[in-house]
Design an enzyme around this catalytic site. Sequence first.
Site, PDB file in Angstrom:
ATOM      1  CD  GLU A  37      -2.527  -1.079   2.787  1.00  0.00           C
ATOM      2  OE1 GLU A  37      -2.448  -2.042   3.562  1.00  0.00           O
ATOM      3  OE2 GLU A  37      -3.176  -0.040   3.027  1.00  0.00           O
ATOM      4  NE  ARG A 263       2.821  -8.314  10.294  1.00  0.00           N
ATOM      5  CZ  ARG A 263       2.788  -7.175   9.572  1.00  0.00           C
ATOM      6  NH1 ARG A 263       3.657  -6.225   9.775  1.00  0.00           N
ATOM      7  NH2 ARG A 263       1.863  -6.990   8.661  1.00  0.00           N
ATOM      8  CE  LYS A 273       2.838   0.247   5.116  1.00  0.00           C
ATOM      9  NZ  LYS A 273       2.485  -0.020   3.708  1.00  0.00           N
TER      10      LYS A 273
END
Length: 568
Positions: A37, A263, A273
């Site tokens: 994204e 992850r 983020k």
Amino acid sequence: MSSESKSVSKNFIEEILAQDEDTRRFQGRVHTRFPPEPNGYLHIGHAKSICLNFGIAARYSGGLCNLRFDDTNPTKEDVEYVDSIQEDIRWLGFDWEDRLFFASDYFEQLYDFARKLIRQGKAYVCDLTADEIREYRGTLTEPGRESPYRERSVEENLDLLDRMRAGKFPDGSKVLRAKIDMAAANVNLRDPVMYRILHAHHHRTGNAWCIYPTYDFAHGQSDSLEGITHSICTLEFEHHRPLYDWFLEELEIHHPRQIEFARLSLTHTVMSKRRLLELVRDQHVRGWDDPRMPTLAGLRRRGYTPEAIRNFCERIGISKFNAMIDMHVLENSLREHLNRVAPRVAAVLRPLRVVITNYPEGKSEFLEAVNNPEAPSAGTRQIPFSRELYIEQDDFREDPPKKFFRLAPGKEVRLRYAFFIRCEEVVKDPETGEITELRCTYDPETRGGNAPDGRKVKGTIHWVSAEHAIRAEVRLYDHLFRVPDPIDVPDGGSFLDHLNPDSLETLTDCCLEPSLASAVAGEQFQFERLGYFCVDPDSQPNAPVFNRSVTLRDTWAKVEKAQQAAGK
Ligand code: ATP
Ligand code: MG
């Protein structure tokens, strides 16, 4: 070789790919994608996903990997991020060739998919507010309640959706929802939102749209449209998989196989983020590329090489279990690579003047120094020696502890690639008592570092000739956070409470050997005995700035610690 022993070296994703190849599930095709994204800079966690997706494509003949921006959230996205993401992936060493895509390119197609679901009685326009939808959704232990708008007719839903698109309704007044099952055990299946109204400018589609698909509706369909075979994502999407499967089955379109992996989390930093943006926006760091950041731009500026990052990703492997990797594992990958490729040079970070009293004034000579003992082909260079030198303040102790083999009053030490010197006198500032200069003698017979009479010295220290030295600023970095996990700390509070106030130390009076005059931004060196350093883009002509990328293992600190522990 038995199939069992063959499989031992494979991670579970490679096992799945091998099975799918055997069963011809996708006619032997392997097609992955990396789907960021564009709402921030890439970080080291993304590197794990990039190496995985592009790496898989590279290992299979005919394998392909797309770069696709999942740009469905216009208020958080920006072209700055689109550009930086591409730059960072290329820098890491991967190539999407002509396969650069954007979910926003599929907005028209996704809209058609939505209409198809409405016509099938599988989607409806709902007027509940966001809060009401949340309340109706129920909990993990209680089923949800059906929306009063759930039974709208196909015609009404088609008409309302068209008017939503045409901008007839304000933000938040209506959504399009999938009609699945409000009692489903999996909350993601309780009539999730597919479209929301957002009168916002999109960085690619401008003002063409005022309704935007949710990530959950756009992501799987985008993979399908691109013919992706293996949609690899992180574990938190495991519970979304039944929803993605539902959309693909109802729409009767190509169905990629979703595979989830753990992850990457690293100690002493944060990886989300949202938090990285907060650090940048509130100026806790100097920007997305601050060398303390875990972003690829930050790591690059810090002196990380693509090879070191790729090796790190290979080393940590792929698993199904979330675990935290120690920052030292990343640092070691960098040391290993730079040890092979970085030229050695002399730099004195905290200078102490040394005058060689028996060396003629005005004279200088050149001595030969090895560029990289790990790479003989790197050759040698000439470094100047003269009457006045700088050594590290740390390399002298007026009152040396046991086993301190560097310079001390009356003691002899080897200057690397040069001569033995002996400390004859310590000069101090009469007011402060601070040591300002050492007066030493050298033994001309020891040129190159050995005494013809066979006499030994235990210590070898580095030095720079004062008149030839280049002045530089050097920035030393430490962990950005004081604690291994700034998010999950027992006393609660904000992760910002755990920032390390000493994460940056700037030294402005460092002395470098003259060969560094021509160094350019990004170039890496080993400052002998100190660590690996690289040239920062802040450098100006005659005013270089260096970043410490990573230390060498500091053996003296260990000796001293052990001595303290032993009470010596
Ligand atoms: P964040 O939650 O930090 O904002 P994200 O997952 O929303 O990150 P995306 O831009 O969606 O960020 O990520 C693109 C791809 O990178 C996704 O496939 C995602 O699964 C993967 N990814 C993101 N963070 C990590 C991580 N820490 N480790 C491995 N893969 C990651
Ligand atoms: Mg995401």
